[in-house]
Every structure is written in structure tokens, then in C-alpha cells.
Design an enzyme around this catalytic site. Structure first.
Site, mmCIF file in Angstrom:
data_model
loop_
_atom_site.group_PDB
_atom_site.id
_atom_site.type_symbol
_atom_site.label_atom_id
_atom_site.label_comp_id
_atom_site.label_asym_id
_atom_site.label_seq_id
_atom_site.Cartn_x
_atom_site.Cartn_y
_atom_site.Cartn_z
ATOM 1 N N ASP A 40 0.871 -1.183 0.000
ATOM 2 C CA ASP A 40 0.000 0.000 0.000
ATOM 3 C C ASP A 40 0.904 1.227 0.000
ATOM 4 O O ASP A 40 2.049 1.162 0.430
ATOM 5 C CB ASP A 40 -0.896 0.011 1.262
ATOM 6 C CG ASP A 40 -2.172 0.827 1.055
ATOM 7 O OD1 ASP A 40 -3.253 0.222 0.941
ATOM 8 O OD2 ASP A 40 -2.085 2.070 0.990
ATOM 9 N N SER A 141 -14.683 -2.458 -11.997
ATOM 10 C CA SER A 141 -15.843 -1.964 -11.241
ATOM 11 C C SER A 141 -17.064 -1.942 -12.149
ATOM 12 O O SER A 141 -16.932 -1.836 -13.377
ATOM 13 C CB SER A 141 -15.559 -0.535 -10.769
ATOM 14 O OG SER A 141 -16.739 0.060 -10.263
ATOM 15 N N TYR A 155 -12.902 8.050 -13.088
ATOM 16 C CA TYR A 155 -12.866 6.743 -12.419
ATOM 17 C C TYR A 155 -13.453 5.656 -13.333
ATOM 18 O O TYR A 155 -12.849 4.608 -13.540
ATOM 19 C CB TYR A 155 -13.636 6.816 -11.099
ATOM 20 C CG TYR A 155 -13.731 5.497 -10.363
ATOM 21 C CD1 TYR A 155 -12.704 5.060 -9.537
ATOM 22 C CD2 TYR A 155 -14.859 4.676 -10.494
ATOM 23 C CE1 TYR A 155 -12.794 3.841 -8.864
ATOM 24 C CE2 TYR A 155 -14.956 3.464 -9.825
ATOM 25 C CZ TYR A 155 -13.921 3.055 -9.006
ATOM 26 O OH TYR A 155 -14.008 1.849 -8.350
#
Ligand SMILES: NC(=O)c1ccc[n+]([C@@H]2O[C@H](COP(=O)([O-])OP(=O)(O)OC[C@H]3O[C@@H](n4cnc5c(N)ncnc54)[C@H](O)[C@@H]3O)[C@@H](O)[C@H]2O)c1
Length: 248
Positions: A40, A141, A155
């Protein structure tokens, strides 16, 4: 889990694994027996997840940094002697109305979500191709399939790009024993959903065909299946984990 762990002896890297879906994926792969690098850009968050299980180790990498992603893969291969699974999970959005969106905000989201995924595919794919085996899983997504007013055009475009990038890389790596797939979640329970007033939460949930929000563990289970030896004949696919919000 009974019998031999399905991912025993394997080494995995999960980006953006300091919280949320990435953390759930890291935990699920470790439960399957893999040694997992919890990567991360927020090292403290990665360390917190890694502290839960000896099969998890922490790392700080910003996926928008092309060289850093390559270093992460090189470091892991040097230390562990192999790399079997790479999960491109890290992503951001900058909440912005279409008419207000600045070109630099478009670039920032693309650099993390789409170019970051390309960096992971290239760095991990190169090693896996040389070894003749591997699994790459990219988080797309529902926004990348249908658009998403909530998350913005930048996005959604990045997540749509991931779907076709997955096919391109899958075709390159299929002859080398490496599969590349995408997972497209939607409406997964997390801090944003938790923060909603109960009434609003219930109203949204009622619009989801299965009648509830999804769980990060349900996305993680899908990733773990795609990472498993049983998924060897699945490549270039996008698997929907969306409670029926989008049906093909
Ligand atoms: N939560 C949902 O409902 C949902 C729906 C569809 C798709 N997704 C996708 O699933 C993935 C995980 O989503 P989430 O909700 O858990 O996200 P999240 O925002 O809760 O967590 C993202 C993690 O990525 C890290 N990160 C951000 N930028 C990074 C960078 N440049 N380099 C490295 N790490 C970085 C963050 O520090 C954080 O730990 C994302 O790819 C997201 O687009 C989520």
C-alpha cells in the site's frame, strides 16, 4: 478449510491492501496458504493488516510510480524466490462532477488506476512469463461497465480501461501458463456505506437485486478462486460481483 491449502507455497502481492477489499483479498489468499505481500502507499495501514498473520508481510509502494512497482516485484522475487499471484487492487477517485473535472485530476486517477494496473501487469507478467505460470487479477468496477455518476467519468473510464487491458495482457500471457482476469464489484459494504443513515442504506439496498450490499470477503473469495489452480482455463474474463446490479 480442509485438506492441503489450495495456495500453499505460493507467493502473492496485493496492491492497495492496507484496508477494504485489498485487505480482505490479502487475508483470503493467506487463508489459502499463500505468503502475501500487503502492499500500500500507506505503510502504517499495510503493517496493521500484516500484523494479523505470519503469512502476511507489509510493503510501501505507490502504484503510480512505474519503477517502484517493478522494484516491488523484483524485491519480492529475490526474497521469496518466486511470484505466483499479483492483484492490482489499488485505486483512487477524486469526487468531481463531469463539468468540473480538471485535466490534472483525470491524469491523477488514470496514473493510479489504469497505468498502475499496467505497471503491475508488466512487472509481474514479465516474471511469470519467464516461470511459465502465474495469476494476475485486476480490480475493475461496475462503473467501468455502466458508468458511475457517483465516482466520476475519470474513475469509470479508468475501470473500463482495465477490462480491455486485462484482455490484451491475457492474450499475451495465455501461451505462457499465466492467466489474467478482472473482477468487477459494485456496492460493497465499507466505511462509506456504514456512514449512511440506516434509512438511506436500506433504500439503496432495496434497489440491489439480491437486496443487500456485498461483502469485501465475497470479492476476495472470487479473487482467490481466479488465483487457484482450478481456474487455469479462465483468462481475459471479467467476473461480476455486484448482487445482480448488472447482468450481461
Ligand atoms: N468498494 C466498492 O464498492 C468497490 C466497487 C467497485 C470496485 N471497487 C474496486 O475495488 C478496489 C478496492 O476498493 P476499496 O473500496 O477497498 O478502496 P479503498 O479506498 O477502501 O482502499 C484503497 C486502498 O488503496 C490504497 N491506495 C490508493 N492509492 C494508492 C497508490 N497510488 N498506490 C498504492 N496504494 C494506493 C489506499 O491507501 C487504500 O488502502 C478498487 O480497485 C476499487 O476501484 C470497489
Amino acid at each position: 478449510m480442509s485438506g492441503a491449502p489450495e495456495l500453499g507455497g505460493q507467493v502473492a502481492i496485493v496492491t492497495g491492501a492496507g484496508r477494504g477489499i485489498g485487505a480482505a483479498i490479502a487475508r483470503r489468499l493467506a487463508a489459502g496458504g499463500a505468503r502475501v505481500v500487503v502492499s500500500d502507499r500507506d505503510l502504517a495501514a499495510a503493517e496493521e493488516v500484516a500484523a494479523e498473520d505470519e503469512l502476511l508481510g507489509a510493503d510501501r509502494t505507490d502504484v503510480a510510480d512505474w519503477d517502484a512497482v517493478h522494484d516491488l516485484v523484483a524485491r519480492t522475487c529475490e526474497r521469496e524466490g518466486r511470484l505466483d499471484i499479483f492483484v492490482n487492487n489499488a485505486a483512487i477517485t477524486i469526487a468531481r462532477d463531469f463539468w468540473e473535472l480538471e485535466p490534472r485530476e483525470w491524469d491523477e486517477v488514470m496514473a493510479v488506476n489504469l497505468r498502475g494496473t499496467l505497471a503491475g501487469c508488466r512487472a509481474a507478467g514479465e516474471r511469470m512469463r519467464a516461470c511459465g505460470r502465474g495469476r494476475i487479477i485486476n480490480l475493475s468496477s461496475l462503473g467501468g461497465q455502466q458508468g458511475s455518476l457517483a465516482n466520476g467519468a475519470h474513475y469509470s473510464a479508468s475501470k473500463a480501461g482495465i477490462i480491455v487491458l486485462t484482455k490484451e495482457v491475457a492474450a499475451e500471457l495465455a501461451p505462457h501458463g499465466v492467466t489474467v482476469n478482472a473482477v468487477a464489484p459494485a456496492a460493497i459494504d465499507g466505511p462509506l456505506v456504514d456512514a449512511l443513515p440506516t434509512e438511506q442504506r436500506d433504500r439503496i439496498a432495496a434497489k440491489i437485486p439480491v437486496g443487500r450490499f456485498g461483502l469485501a470477503t465475497e470479492v476476495a473469495a472470487t479473487v482467490a478462486f481466479l488465483a487457484s489452480p482450478e481456474a487455469a482455463y479462465i483468462t481475459g474474463a471479467t467476473v461480476d460481483v455486484n448482487g445482480g446490479l448488472f447482468m450481461r
